[in-house]
Motif scaffolding. Structure first.
Motif, PDB file in Angstrom:
ATOM      1  N   LEU A 120       0.860  -1.182   0.000  1.00 49.50           N
ATOM      2  CA  LEU A 120       0.000   0.000   0.000  1.00 49.50           C
ATOM      3  C   LEU A 120       0.893   1.226   0.000  1.00 49.50           C
ATOM      4  N   ASP A 121       0.739   2.052  -1.035  1.00 46.80           N
ATOM      5  CA  ASP A 121       1.485   3.300  -1.148  1.00 46.80           C
ATOM      6  C   ASP A 121       0.527   4.484  -1.119  1.00 46.80           C
ATOM      7  N   HIS A 122       0.859   5.472  -0.306  1.00 47.26           N
ATOM      8  CA  HIS A 122       0.199   6.778  -0.341  1.00 47.26           C
ATOM      9  C   HIS A 122       1.155   7.661  -1.138  1.00 47.26           C
ATOM     10  N   PHE A 123       0.856   7.870  -2.420  1.00 43.87           N
ATOM     11  CA  PHE A 123       1.846   8.459  -3.323  1.00 43.87           C
ATOM     12  C   PHE A 123       1.588   9.936  -3.601  1.00 43.87           C
ATOM     13  N   THR A 124       2.684  10.623  -3.904  1.00 43.00           N
ATOM     14  CA  THR A 124       2.655  12.006  -4.374  1.00 43.00           C
ATOM     15  C   THR A 124       3.511  12.076  -5.629  1.00 43.00           C
ATOM     16  N   ILE A 125       2.885  12.425  -6.755  1.00 42.63           N
ATOM     17  CA  ILE A 125       3.605  12.494  -8.026  1.00 42.63           C
ATOM     18  C   ILE A 125       3.607  13.945  -8.485  1.00 42.63           C
ATOM     19  N   ALA A 126       4.752  14.593  -8.368  1.00 40.53           N
ATOM     20  CA  ALA A 126       4.879  15.983  -8.791  1.00 40.53           C
ATOM     21  C   ALA A 126       5.051  16.051 -10.304  1.00 40.53           C
ATOM     22  N   PRO A 127       4.799  17.210 -10.913  1.00 36.89           N
ATOM     23  CA  PRO A 127       5.058  17.360 -12.351  1.00 36.89           C
ATOM     24  C   PRO A 127       6.500  16.985 -12.678  1.00 36.89           C
ATOM     25  N   GLY A 128       6.668  16.198 -13.736  1.00 36.77           N
ATOM     26  CA  GLY A 128       8.001  15.745 -14.114  1.00 36.77           C
ATOM     27  C   GLY A 128       8.359  14.391 -13.551  1.00 36.77           C
ATOM     28  N   ALA A 129       7.494  13.816 -12.702  1.00 36.87           N
ATOM     29  CA  ALA A 129       7.738  12.490 -12.133  1.00 36.87           C
ATOM     30  C   ALA A 129       6.718  11.514 -12.706  1.00 36.87           C
ATOM     31  N   GLY A 130       6.802  10.252 -12.277  1.00 31.56           N
ATOM     32  CA  GLY A 130       5.814   9.288 -12.736  1.00 31.56           C
ATOM     33  C   GLY A 130       6.322   7.865 -12.713  1.00 31.56           C
ATOM     34  N   PHE A 131       5.542   6.985 -13.336  1.00 31.86           N
ATOM     35  CA  PHE A 131       5.870   5.563 -13.406  1.00 31.86           C
ATOM     36  C   PHE A 131       5.799   5.134 -14.870  1.00 31.86           C
ATOM     37  N   PRO A 132       6.890   5.326 -15.626  1.00 33.36           N
ATOM     38  CA  PRO A 132       6.886   4.945 -17.043  1.00 33.36           C
ATOM     39  C   PRO A 132       6.785   3.437 -17.225  1.00 33.36           C
ATOM     40  N   ASP A 133       6.824   2.977 -18.472  1.00 31.07           N
ATOM     41  CA  ASP A 133       6.530   1.589 -18.841  1.00 31.07           C
ATOM     42  C   ASP A 133       7.196   0.572 -17.907  1.00 31.07           C
ATOM     43  N   HIS A 134       6.366  -0.324 -17.342  1.00 31.73           N
ATOM     44  CA  HIS A 134       6.874  -1.371 -16.457  1.00 31.73           C
ATOM     45  C   HIS A 134       5.887  -2.540 -16.456  1.00 31.73           C
ATOM     46  N   PRO A 135       6.363  -3.748 -16.134  1.00 30.28           N
ATOM     47  CA  PRO A 135       5.505  -4.942 -16.198  1.00 30.28           C
ATOM     48  C   PRO A 135       4.880  -5.301 -14.856  1.00 30.28           C
ATOM     49  N   ARG A 174      -1.642 -13.003 -16.281  1.00 27.71           N
ATOM     50  CA  ARG A 174      -0.460 -13.654 -16.861  1.00 27.71           C
ATOM     51  C   ARG A 174       0.585 -12.661 -17.339  1.00 27.71           C
ATOM     52  N   GLY A 175       0.226 -11.383 -17.398  1.00 31.23           N
ATOM     53  CA  GLY A 175       1.237 -10.401 -17.749  1.00 31.23           C
ATOM     54  C   GLY A 175       0.675  -9.164 -18.416  1.00 31.23           C
ATOM     55  N   ILE A 176       1.208  -8.020 -18.013  1.00 30.69           N
ATOM     56  CA  ILE A 176       0.838  -6.761 -18.642  1.00 30.69           C
ATOM     57  C   ILE A 176       2.001  -5.786 -18.483  1.00 30.69           C
ATOM     58  N   ALA A 355      11.904 -14.688 -17.404  1.00 32.12           N
ATOM     59  CA  ALA A 355      12.257 -15.186 -18.736  1.00 32.12           C
ATOM     60  C   ALA A 355      11.186 -14.823 -19.757  1.00 32.12           C
ATOM     61  N   ASP A 356       9.919 -14.944 -19.369  1.00 33.40           N
ATOM     62  CA  ASP A 356       8.829 -14.611 -20.288  1.00 33.40           C
ATOM     63  C   ASP A 356       8.836 -13.131 -20.642  1.00 33.40           C
ATOM     64  N   TYR A 357       9.108 -12.290 -19.643  1.00 33.57           N
ATOM     65  CA  TYR A 357       9.137 -10.849 -19.906  1.00 33.57           C
ATOM     66  C   TYR A 357      10.291 -10.492 -20.836  1.00 33.57           C
ATOM     67  N   GLN A 358      11.459 -11.077 -20.572  1.00 32.14           N
ATOM     68  CA  GLN A 358      12.614 -10.800 -21.422  1.00 32.14           C
ATOM     69  C   GLN A 358      12.449 -11.395 -22.821  1.00 32.14           C
ATOM     70  N   GLY A 359      11.724 -12.520 -22.907  1.00 27.09           N
ATOM     71  CA  GLY A 359      11.571 -13.202 -24.190  1.00 27.09           C
ATOM     72  C   GLY A 359      10.261 -12.928 -24.898  1.00 27.09           C
ATOM     73  N   PHE A 364       3.475 -11.937 -22.431  1.00 31.25           N
ATOM     74  CA  PHE A 364       4.208 -10.699 -22.698  1.00 31.25           C
ATOM     75  C   PHE A 364       4.524 -10.515 -24.183  1.00 31.25           C
ATOM     76  N   GLU A 365       3.829 -11.261 -25.051  1.00 29.17           N
ATOM     77  CA  GLU A 365       4.095 -11.147 -26.486  1.00 29.17           C
ATOM     78  C   GLU A 365       3.916  -9.714 -26.987  1.00 29.17           C
ATOM     79  N   ARG A 366       2.913  -9.024 -26.460  1.00 27.79           N
ATOM     80  CA  ARG A 366       2.610  -7.680 -26.951  1.00 27.79           C
ATOM     81  C   ARG A 366       3.589  -6.625 -26.448  1.00 27.79           C
ATOM     82  N   ALA A 367       4.493  -7.024 -25.550  1.00 26.46           N
ATOM     83  CA  ALA A 367       5.479  -6.070 -25.038  1.00 26.46           C
ATOM     84  C   ALA A 367       6.584  -5.788 -26.050  1.00 26.46           C
ATOM     85  N   GLU A 368       6.781  -6.715 -26.995  1.00 24.92           N
ATOM     86  CA  GLU A 368       7.855  -6.535 -27.973  1.00 24.92           C
ATOM     87  C   GLU A 368       7.560  -5.325 -28.854  1.00 24.92           C
TER      88      GLU A 368
END
Length: 380
Positions: A120-135, A174-176, A355-359, A364-368
């Motif tokens: 559980l995170d109580h988050f504060t995201i200021a302009p210029g911050a964020g959570f870019p692409d991650h699985p 199974r993955g996103i 391994a699935d994420y890297q491969g 994770f097929e759509r991640a390529e």
């Protein structure tokens, strides 16, 4: 010539088998090191976790487990006993993601893998911050925005923006791969909210990923008889008001409670579900079966499983109202093995997820070659 080819093939196969054996041996040897450094965390059981009732098999049509347990003895009791407090601790501010700040209470040394809750995170995201692409794999995330706006985009084609009072329910299954980035508020203010990670039942960890928004206007509101308590019933039940159903696979109650001075929130909780509260503003007095305790702002109060209800009040002498989040969930009787955003029930499952994420395989097929639009710039 044929004999030479046959010998060469046998030699090649022998070499490959030897290499495979070496790799497997190294994986076994490195596991204790990863575990000792908390890179891979393993929990075989959680204190006071209970065994689940039989759960239905995964279906192509989404259907979660009942968020209001039928015939629950605590929900139907005519008299209730408040739950005792197991522990209280402050959520310490820390850096997370790309420039974001969080107060993490679940997923720390104080409270780790409190089934079915992972973080559980109580988050504060200021302009210029964020959570870019991650699985993610093997869990669900629930994001509740308190102020500002946050954009979401994933490789399944889901995209949207949630605003103050809205929620995002995402089942990784199974993955996103996705991105969560803050909007640029006109006044330059930060975007503030809560994100809860919830474990998936073992047999649902390979389900297809799913995403949905829940708008603040869709959330029913309940009030105490004296109108001194206001509850946004995001998921669960309060004062006879039920939430929307089918929001997530794993049953979770999530109530946003505001108590005025002199008010008391008194509500039953599902029998033997794990539960805690997190104070957003002000302080509250939690009543137990034998004693009471004051819970200050930004603190997590973990409740014991025994008992039927939660009783939280704000003294009449208080200068302002208090607000807290009540979270409860059905315990899952299964191991928790976690490596960052991958949550499985075995170390082999974690190795396979990596391994699935890297491969780009098995979910994770759509991640390529995929890259989110919102993640390309930290400010938009």
């Amino acid at each position: 010539m044929k004999h030479c080819v046959a010998v060469s093939m046998r030699l090649l196969i022998s070499i490959l088998i030897c290499l495979a054996a070496i790799v497997y041996h190294q994986r076994l040897n490195i596991l204790p090191y990863l575990s000792s450094k908390n890179i891979i965390t393993t929990t075989t059981s959680t204190p006071q976790a209970t065994t689940n009732t039989t759960m239905p098999a995964a279906q192509s049509t989404f259907k979660g487990l009942p968020v209001i347990p039928p015939n629950d003895p605590s929900l139907t009791a005519t008299t209730t006993t408040p739950r005792a407090i197991r522990k209280v601790f402050e959520a310490i501010d820390q850096a997370e993601g790309a420039g974001a700040r969080v107060r993490r209470s679940v997923g720390t040394r104080e409270l780790k893998n409190f089934t079915p809750f992972l973080m559980l995170d109580h988050f504060t995201i200021a302009p210029g911050a964020g959570f870019p692409d991650h699985p993610h794999r093997g869990q669900e995330t629930i994001t509740y925005l308190l102020s500002g706006a946050v954009d979401h985009e994933d490789f399944a084609g889901n995209a949207g923006t949630i605003y103050a009072g809205d929620l995002q329910f995402m089942t990784a299954g199974r993955g996103i791969v996705h991105a969560e980035m803050p909007a640029q508020n006109p006044d330059g203010s930060a975007n503030i909210g809560m994100q809860l990670w919830v474990d998936l039942p073992a047999h649902l960890k390979d389900c297809e990923p799913r995403y949905r928004d829940l708008r603040g206007s869709e959330i029913p509101v309940a009030n105490s008889p004296d109108k001194k308590v206001n509850v946004k019933v995001i998921s669960g039940r309060a004062y006879g008001v039920d939430s929307l159903q089918e929001l997530a696979y794993t049953p979770v109650w999530l109530l946003d409670v505001t108590v005025q001075p002199g008010g008391t929130f008194d509500a039953p909780l599902p029998h033997k579900w794990n539960a805690f509260i997190y104070t957003l503003s002000g302080s509250i007095v939690l009543a137990g079966p034998q004693s009471s305790k004051t819970i200050p702002q930004y603190h997590n109060a973990v409740l014991e499983q025994s008992g039927d209800s939660i009783v939280a009040s704000v003294p009449a002498s208080a200068e302002k109202e208090s607000r807290f989040i009540l979270v409860a969930g059905m315990p899952l009787d299964q191991p928790i093995v976690q490596y960052g955003p991958f949550v499985q029930t075995s170390t082999e499952g974690i190795y396979k997820a990596m391994a699935d994420y890297q491969g780009y395989a098995n979910g994770f097929e759509r991640a390529e070659n995929w890259e989110s639009e919102i993640g390309k710039t930290m400010v938009h």
